[in-house]
Design an enzyme around this catalytic site. Structure first.
Site, PDB file in Angstrom:
ATOM      1  N   SER A 128       3.121   2.070  -6.868  1.00 57.22           N
ATOM      2  CA  SER A 128       3.624   1.125  -7.784  1.00 57.22           C
ATOM      3  C   SER A 128       3.541   1.027  -9.212  1.00 57.22           C
ATOM      4  O   SER A 128       2.256   1.441  -9.445  1.00 57.22           O
ATOM      5  CB  SER A 128       3.556  -0.212  -7.146  1.00 57.22           C
ATOM      6  OG  SER A 128       3.771  -1.380  -7.948  1.00 57.22           O
ATOM      7  N   TYR A 152      -3.025  -6.853  -4.300  1.00 53.42           N
ATOM      8  CA  TYR A 152      -2.109  -5.888  -4.106  1.00 53.42           C
ATOM      9  C   TYR A 152      -2.232  -4.673  -4.767  1.00 53.42           C
ATOM     10  O   TYR A 152      -2.181  -3.606  -4.404  1.00 53.42           O
ATOM     11  CB  TYR A 152      -0.725  -6.506  -3.957  1.00 53.42           C
ATOM     12  CG  TYR A 152       0.398  -5.493  -3.960  1.00 53.42           C
ATOM     13  CD1 TYR A 152       0.576  -4.849  -2.734  1.00 53.42           C
ATOM     14  CD2 TYR A 152       1.151  -5.180  -5.211  1.00 53.42           C
ATOM     15  CE1 TYR A 152       1.887  -3.912  -2.797  1.00 53.42           C
ATOM     16  CE2 TYR A 152       2.219  -4.235  -5.230  1.00 53.42           C
ATOM     17  CZ  TYR A 152       2.407  -3.618  -3.946  1.00 53.42           C
ATOM     18  OH  TYR A 152       3.383  -2.572  -3.751  1.00 53.42           O
ATOM     19  N   LYS A 156      -3.190  -0.481  -3.963  1.00 53.76           N
ATOM     20  CA  LYS A 156      -2.655   0.875  -4.101  1.00 53.76           C
ATOM     21  C   LYS A 156      -3.447   1.778  -4.792  1.00 53.76           C
ATOM     22  O   LYS A 156      -3.355   2.859  -4.616  1.00 53.76           O
ATOM     23  CB  LYS A 156      -1.149   0.522  -4.939  1.00 53.76           C
ATOM     24  CG  LYS A 156      -0.208  -0.324  -4.362  1.00 53.76           C
ATOM     25  CD  LYS A 156       0.425   0.610  -3.216  1.00 53.76           C
ATOM     26  CE  LYS A 156       1.245  -0.390  -2.374  1.00 53.76           C
ATOM     27  NZ  LYS A 156       1.778   0.455  -0.918  1.00 53.76           N
TER      28      LYS A 156
HETATM   29  P1  NAD Z   1       9.045  -3.814   3.279  1.00 56.47           P
HETATM   30  O1  NAD Z   1       8.094  -4.769   3.601  1.00 56.47           O
HETATM   31  O2  NAD Z   1      10.278  -3.815   3.244  1.00 56.47           O
HETATM   32  O3  NAD Z   1       8.478  -2.552   4.182  1.00 56.47           O
HETATM   33  C1  NAD Z   1       7.073  -2.305   4.554  1.00 56.47           C
HETATM   34  C2  NAD Z   1       7.176  -2.004   6.286  1.00 56.47           C
HETATM   35  O4  NAD Z   1       6.079  -1.663   6.644  1.00 56.47           O
HETATM   36  C3  NAD Z   1       7.883  -3.153   6.835  1.00 56.47           C
HETATM   37  O5  NAD Z   1       8.651  -2.628   7.731  1.00 56.47           O
HETATM   38  C4  NAD Z   1       6.683  -3.675   7.750  1.00 56.47           C
HETATM   39  O6  NAD Z   1       6.903  -4.195   8.910  1.00 56.47           O
HETATM   40  C5  NAD Z   1       5.908  -2.468   7.816  1.00 56.47           C
HETATM   41  N1  NAD Z   1       4.209  -2.467   8.046  1.00 56.47           N
HETATM   42  C6  NAD Z   1       3.521  -3.448   7.441  1.00 56.47           C
HETATM   43  N2  NAD Z   1       2.206  -3.165   7.900  1.00 56.47           N
HETATM   44  C7  NAD Z   1       2.513  -2.360   8.921  1.00 56.47           C
HETATM   45  C8  NAD Z   1       1.279  -1.837   9.858  1.00 56.47           C
HETATM   46  N3  NAD Z   1       0.108  -2.250   9.732  1.00 56.47           N
HETATM   47  N4  NAD Z   1       1.979  -1.134  10.599  1.00 56.47           N
HETATM   48  C9  NAD Z   1       3.181  -0.489  10.882  1.00 56.47           C
HETATM   49  N5  NAD Z   1       4.185  -1.210  10.037  1.00 56.47           N
HETATM   50  C10 NAD Z   1       3.693  -1.911   9.087  1.00 56.47           C
HETATM   51  O7  NAD Z   1       8.648  -3.306   1.836  1.00 56.47           O
HETATM   52  P2  NAD Z   1       9.322  -2.076   1.058  1.00 56.47           P
HETATM   53  O8  NAD Z   1       9.901  -2.864  -0.137  1.00 56.47           O
HETATM   54  O9  NAD Z   1      10.416  -1.290   1.627  1.00 56.47           O
HETATM   55  O10 NAD Z   1       8.148  -1.398   0.314  1.00 56.47           O
HETATM   56  C11 NAD Z   1       7.627  -0.099   0.878  1.00 56.47           C
HETATM   57  C12 NAD Z   1       6.432   0.428   0.290  1.00 56.47           C
HETATM   58  O11 NAD Z   1       6.494   0.510  -0.911  1.00 56.47           O
HETATM   59  C13 NAD Z   1       5.245  -0.595   0.377  1.00 56.47           C
HETATM   60  O12 NAD Z   1       4.116   0.260   0.674  1.00 56.47           O
HETATM   61  C14 NAD Z   1       5.238  -1.442  -0.969  1.00 56.47           C
HETATM   62  O13 NAD Z   1       3.994  -1.725  -1.317  1.00 56.47           O
HETATM   63  C15 NAD Z   1       5.623  -0.330  -1.752  1.00 56.47           C
HETATM   64  N6  NAD Z   1       6.281  -0.643  -3.105  1.00 56.47           N
HETATM   65  C16 NAD Z   1       7.541  -1.518  -2.947  1.00 56.47           C
HETATM   66  C17 NAD Z   1       8.025  -2.110  -3.978  1.00 56.47           C
HETATM   67  C18 NAD Z   1       9.313  -2.898  -3.954  1.00 56.47           C
HETATM   68  O14 NAD Z   1       9.634  -3.520  -5.035  1.00 56.47           O
HETATM   69  N7  NAD Z   1       9.940  -3.221  -2.831  1.00 56.47           N
HETATM   70  C19 NAD Z   1       7.485  -1.485  -5.263  1.00 56.47           C
HETATM   71  C20 NAD Z   1       6.454  -0.550  -5.439  1.00 56.47           C
HETATM   72  C21 NAD Z   1       5.923   0.108  -4.253  1.00 56.47           C
HETATM   73  C1  UD1 Z   2       6.736  -7.555  -8.980  1.00 55.52           C
HETATM   74  C2  UD1 Z   2       5.395  -7.601  -8.967  1.00 55.52           C
HETATM   75  C3  UD1 Z   2       4.913  -6.070  -9.039  1.00 55.52           C
HETATM   76  C4  UD1 Z   2       5.629  -5.340  -7.856  1.00 55.52           C
HETATM   77  C5  UD1 Z   2       7.039  -5.668  -7.886  1.00 55.52           C
HETATM   78  C6  UD1 Z   2       7.770  -4.934  -6.905  1.00 55.52           C
HETATM   79  C7  UD1 Z   2       4.427  -9.629  -9.908  1.00 55.52           C
HETATM   80  C8  UD1 Z   2       3.439 -10.206 -10.846  1.00 55.52           C
HETATM   81  N1  UD1 Z   2       4.632  -8.318  -9.740  1.00 55.52           N
HETATM   82  O1  UD1 Z   2       7.155  -7.030 -10.131  1.00 55.52           O
HETATM   83  O2  UD1 Z   2       3.615  -5.955  -8.614  1.00 55.52           O
HETATM   84  O3  UD1 Z   2       5.357  -3.926  -7.835  1.00 55.52           O
HETATM   85  O4  UD1 Z   2       7.402  -6.911  -8.001  1.00 55.52           O
HETATM   86  O5  UD1 Z   2       7.934  -5.614  -5.680  1.00 55.52           O
HETATM   87  O6  UD1 Z   2       4.701 -10.336  -8.813  1.00 55.52           O
HETATM   88  N2  UD1 Z   2      11.719 -13.470 -12.269  1.00 55.52           N
HETATM   89  C9  UD1 Z   2      12.377 -14.554 -12.769  1.00 55.52           C
HETATM   90  N3  UD1 Z   2      12.607 -15.514 -11.494  1.00 55.52           N
HETATM   91  C10 UD1 Z   2      12.397 -15.267 -10.228  1.00 55.52           C
HETATM   92  C11 UD1 Z   2      11.732 -13.996  -9.999  1.00 55.52           C
HETATM   93  C12 UD1 Z   2      11.437 -13.146 -10.964  1.00 55.52           C
HETATM   94  O7  UD1 Z   2      12.527 -15.013 -13.932  1.00 55.52           O
HETATM   95  O8  UD1 Z   2      12.695 -15.933  -9.437  1.00 55.52           O
HETATM   96  C13 UD1 Z   2      11.477 -12.434 -13.563  1.00 55.52           C
HETATM   97  C14 UD1 Z   2      10.054 -12.041 -13.684  1.00 55.52           C
HETATM   98  O9  UD1 Z   2       9.315 -12.996 -14.389  1.00 55.52           O
HETATM   99  C15 UD1 Z   2      10.160 -10.660 -14.271  1.00 55.52           C
HETATM  100  C16 UD1 Z   2      11.504  -9.960 -13.767  1.00 55.52           C
HETATM  101  O10 UD1 Z   2      12.231 -11.265 -13.136  1.00 55.52           O
HETATM  102  O11 UD1 Z   2      10.378 -10.510 -15.454  1.00 55.52           O
HETATM  103  C17 UD1 Z   2      11.239  -9.271 -12.434  1.00 55.52           C
HETATM  104  O12 UD1 Z   2      10.440  -9.957 -11.513  1.00 55.52           O
HETATM  105  P1  UD1 Z   2      10.115  -9.244 -10.025  1.00 55.52           P
HETATM  106  O13 UD1 Z   2      11.295  -8.815  -9.450  1.00 55.52           O
HETATM  107  O14 UD1 Z   2       9.355 -10.209  -9.275  1.00 55.52           O
HETATM  108  O15 UD1 Z   2       9.234  -7.872 -10.341  1.00 55.52           O
HETATM  109  P2  UD1 Z   2       7.915  -7.767 -11.341  1.00 55.52           P
HETATM  110  O16 UD1 Z   2       7.563  -8.805 -11.793  1.00 55.52           O
HETATM  111  O17 UD1 Z   2       8.211  -6.533 -12.154  1.00 55.52           O
END
Ligand code: NAD
Ligand code: UD1
Length: 346
Positions: A128, A152, A156
């Protein structure tokens, strides 16, 4: 080349994993899904089948269960692993640090151990942009220093470090790609799969979508006094289908290059403010999104967007979908599934 190659997808029922399963199938790979459904629903995989016409093998297995994970590897000819499984809520990680380290770090170590036992050393890891902390400048390059500010983010960075150590070991043969996602949003254009957060969403776009569908009354805009063009936070939103295509490009590269540990930003290179996202969503949905300006959210930064050039140069991958399409696809998914996967027909 990729015809029928089997790729283990941990967390494949989740938001990003389910979209990657579609892209893998479309590219000729066979995803083998492992998920414990702690943050997802099996119906997402029924939808993957509906979109692609292919039912991937699916195992309800926790990656911390070494024995059952080993059985999955024994049952398939796995060539590479895409590792999405983990917990991802920043706020929750500050109250449940042990849970986060146990799942994200402990689960990853178990997975890597089982991979070694089965001679599988090709891996793509979901990292991330949170590992950059509050960057000194934008756009952010992969060479910027990492500095994490919450459990978190630390999980990572720890897993990234473990993978770097494993790649550096003599004769290790580990071939790993660390993908640092910026802000994934949007949904598959079919409206069949999308983001379905449990409870009240923490992230901006799912929150807006739930306001639009009437589940939540209004959006709180966290901070309007940042040093940005309109005072609200700026982020690099990336369409989840573009993100999925980036994974397929990274996988194809893995099969062609010598073992090492690589890292790529997956972002668009463009930042949008909270108010710009609200406006784009309103235009896409034809609905007014009520909002109130609120104090900054602790831990938030002013702006964060990627320099995506390394991925373009080395993976030949670039994003294709703009903010308008991100919002249109989010809205189609939310409108069609107002309660996510829970009450919608499969
Ligand atoms: P998500 O929660 O939708 O998907 C994660 C999946 O992993 C879920 O289906 C959950 O049930 C499964 N899981 C969790 N723990 C497990 C375990 N111990 N064994 C088997 N399955 C397990 O999240 P996502 O948004 O799809 O994110 C996927 C990956 O990307 C994560 O590692 C997350 O940290 C990373 N990531 C996500 C974002 C984002 O904004 N969505 C941003 C940066 C990184
Ligand atoms: C957040 C996480 C980041 C993670 C990413 C993707 C935090 C501090 N950071 O990032 O680690 O990788 O999500 O899952 O949680 N906002 C509002 N109102 C809301 C929600 C968000 O104004 O109800 C604003 C936030 O202040 C930010 C922007 O929207 O400026 C994006 O927020 P968000 O979607 O939560 O993502 P990040 O904060 O970038």
């Amino acid at each position: 080349m990729p015809e029928q190659q089997q790729v283990l997808v941990t967390g494949g029922a989740g938001y990003i994993g389910s979209h990657v399963c579609v892209s893998l199938i479309e590219a000729g790979f066979t995803p083998v899904v492992v998920d414990n459904y702690s943050n997802s629903h099996e119906v997402a995989l029924d939808r993957v089948t509906q979109i692609t016409g292919v039912r991937p093998p699916v195992y309800a297995v926790d990656i911390r269960d070494e024995q059952r994970l080993g059985e999955v590897f024994a049952a398939h000819d796995i060539k590479a692993v895409m590792h999405f499984a983990g917990l991802k809520a920043v706020g929750e990680s500050t109250t449940l640090p042990l849970e986060y380290h146990g799942n994200n770090v402990g689960g990853s170590i178990t997975l890597f151990r089982v991979m070694e036992q089965h001679n599988v050393r090709k891996l793509i890891f979901s990292s991330s942009a949170t590992v950059y902390g509050d960057p000194a400048s934008v756009p952010i390059k992969e060479t910027f220093p990492c500095q994490v500010t919450n459990p978190y983010g630390r999980t990572k960075l720890i897993v990234e470090d473990i993978l770097r150590d494993m790649s550096a070991a003599p004769d290790a043969q580990w071939n790993t790609t660390l993908l640092r996602y910026f802000n994934p949003v949007g949904a598959h254009e079919s409206g069949l799969i999308g983001e379905d957060p449990a409870g009240i969403p923490n992230n901006l776009v799912p929150f807006i979508a739930q306001v639009a569908v009437g589940n939540l009354p209004y959006l709180k805009v966290f901070g309007s006094d940042y040093d940005t063009r309109d005072g609200t936070g700026v982020r690099d939103y990336i369409h989840v289908v573009d993100l999925a295509a980036g994974h397929v490009a990274a996988l194809e590269q893995l099969f062609q290059v010598a073992p090492e540990c690589r890292v790529y930003n997956l972002g668009t290179g463009t930042g949008y403010s909270v108010l710009e996202v609200v406006k784009a969503f309103s235009e896409a949905s034809g609905l007014e999104i009520p909002y109130e300006l609120a104090p900054r959210r602790p831990g938030d930064i002013a702006q964060c967007f990627a320099d995506p050039e390394l991925a373009w140069e080395q993976l030949g991958w670039r994003t294709r979908r703009d903010l308008k399409q991100m919002m249109e696809d989010t809205w189609r998914w939310q409108k069609r599934n107002p309660q996510g996967y829970r009450t919608s027909e499969s």
